[in-house]
Write a protein that holds these residues in place. Structure first.
Motif, PDB file in Angstrom:
ATOM      1  N   UNK A 137       0.836  -1.205   0.000  1.00 20.57           N
ATOM      2  CA  UNK A 137       0.000   0.000   0.000  1.00 20.57           C
ATOM      3  C   UNK A 137       0.875   1.260   0.000  1.00 20.57           C
ATOM      4  N   UNK A 138       1.911   1.265   0.851  1.00 19.14           N
ATOM      5  CA  UNK A 138       2.844   2.395   0.862  1.00 19.14           C
ATOM      6  C   UNK A 138       3.550   2.506  -0.487  1.00 19.14           C
ATOM      7  N   UNK A 139       3.895   1.369  -1.079  1.00 15.31           N
ATOM      8  CA  UNK A 139       4.554   1.365  -2.379  1.00 15.31           C
ATOM      9  C   UNK A 139       3.699   1.998  -3.461  1.00 15.31           C
ATOM     10  N   UNK A 140       2.406   1.736  -3.433  1.00 22.30           N
ATOM     11  CA  UNK A 140       1.510   2.353  -4.423  1.00 22.30           C
ATOM     12  C   UNK A 140       1.499   3.877  -4.255  1.00 22.30           C
ATOM     13  N   UNK A 141       1.514   4.344  -3.012  1.00 19.14           N
ATOM     14  CA  UNK A 141       1.527   5.789  -2.767  1.00 19.14           C
ATOM     15  C   UNK A 141       2.839   6.414  -3.247  1.00 19.14           C
ATOM     16  N   UNK A 142       3.960   5.727  -3.051  1.00 24.77           N
ATOM     17  CA  UNK A 142       5.245   6.223  -3.541  1.00 24.77           C
ATOM     18  C   UNK A 142       5.235   6.258  -5.069  1.00 24.77           C
ATOM     19  N   UNK A 143       4.739   5.192  -5.700  1.00 27.09           N
ATOM     20  CA  UNK A 143       4.659   5.154  -7.163  1.00 27.09           C
ATOM     21  C   UNK A 143       3.812   6.309  -7.695  1.00 27.09           C
ATOM     22  N   UNK A 144       2.711   6.594  -7.029  1.00 25.93           N
ATOM     23  CA  UNK A 144       1.840   7.694  -7.447  1.00 25.93           C
ATOM     24  C   UNK A 144       2.572   9.030  -7.334  1.00 25.93           C
ATOM     25  N   UNK A 145       3.313   9.203  -6.227  1.00 20.38           N
ATOM     26  CA  UNK A 145       4.053  10.444  -6.024  1.00 20.38           C
ATOM     27  C   UNK A 145       5.139  10.621  -7.090  1.00 20.38           C
ATOM     28  N   UNK A 146       6.004   9.632  -7.272  1.00 20.68           N
ATOM     29  CA  UNK A 146       7.109   9.780  -8.230  1.00 20.68           C
ATOM     30  C   UNK A 146       6.587   9.839  -9.667  1.00 20.68           C
ATOM     31  N   UNK A 147       5.465   9.177  -9.940  1.00 24.93           N
ATOM     32  CA  UNK A 147       4.873   9.241 -11.262  1.00 24.93           C
ATOM     33  C   UNK A 147       4.257  10.588 -11.577  1.00 24.93           C
ATOM     34  N   UNK A 148       3.920  11.338 -10.546  1.00 28.30           N
ATOM     35  CA  UNK A 148       3.280  12.630 -10.736  1.00 28.30           C
ATOM     36  C   UNK A 148       4.221  13.818 -10.717  1.00 28.30           C
ATOM     37  N   UNK A 149       5.524  13.567 -10.495  1.00 30.30           N
ATOM     38  CA  UNK A 149       6.493  14.666 -10.380  1.00 30.30           C
ATOM     39  C   UNK A 149       7.792  14.289 -11.079  1.00 30.30           C
ATOM     40  N   UNK A 150       8.335  15.214 -11.846  1.00 26.44           N
ATOM     41  CA  UNK A 150       9.611  14.975 -12.511  1.00 26.44           C
ATOM     42  C   UNK A 150      10.794  15.140 -11.560  1.00 26.44           C
TER      43      UNK A 150
END
Length: 169
Positions: free
Chosen positions: A50-63
């Motif tokens: 679950x934490x991994x999905x949140x990290x993926x969302x964050x890094x995917x949304x920012x360069x």
């Protein structure tokens, strides 16, 4: 494009350095504390996936970003995309002094009084850092740092940490 991981013991200055990097370089900022724990009493770690999905969302949304925290398992998830790692490896005494002096963290505590009430537990937690054997330990941070394959630096006192905050991006 900066993608920086900042990690170390509680009280090492992770949040301060990450905020400075965010402000000076225009980086998106993620504090792993906000996604590492479930909102339960007593606190309980959120499932890693679950934490991994949140990290993926964050890094995917920012360069460009800075991620800070003390969770080696979560740092590992962001490491493949990171361009730099900064290990704040201050002494226990320096971390405890920083914890005593830290401003109120409203994203973690409902009031300054609540934060202050938690201080004795935090100081004890900081003192256990060199001996713990978990993903929040010196051993886990050392292993993560040694394995990180790109630009990295280890800062061992407050003076180095403060000087690094003014470094060019």
């Amino acid at each position: 494009m900066q993608r920086i991981l900042v990690f170390g013991n509680s009280g090492s200055g992770k949040s301060t350095l990450a905020a400075r990097l965010r402000d000076e370089q225009g980086l998106a900022h993620l504090d792993l504390d906000v996604l590492a724990w479930l909102p339960t009493t007593p606190p309980e770690r959120r499932p890693l996936a679950e934490s991994g999905r949140a990290i993926d969302e964050f890094v995917g949304g920012h360069d460009a970003w800075v991620i800070e925290g003390c969770y080696a398992d979560l740092l590992e998830l962001a490491a493949p995309l990171a361009t730099e790692a900064i290990f704040l490896n201050l002494s226990v005494a320096q971390c405890q002094a920083n914890a005593r002096a830290r401003p109120w963290e409203p994203h973690k505590y409902p009031s300054r009084a609540a934060q202050d009430a938690n201080l004795p537990m935090l100081l004890d937690w900081i003192a256990q850092y060199p001996e713990r054997d978990d993903v929040l330990s010196l051993a886990a941070h050392r292993q993560f740092f040694e394995a990180f394959p790109r630009r990295k630096q280890e800062l061992t006192d407050n003076a180095e940490r403060l000087a690094s905050q003014g470094r060019p991006g």
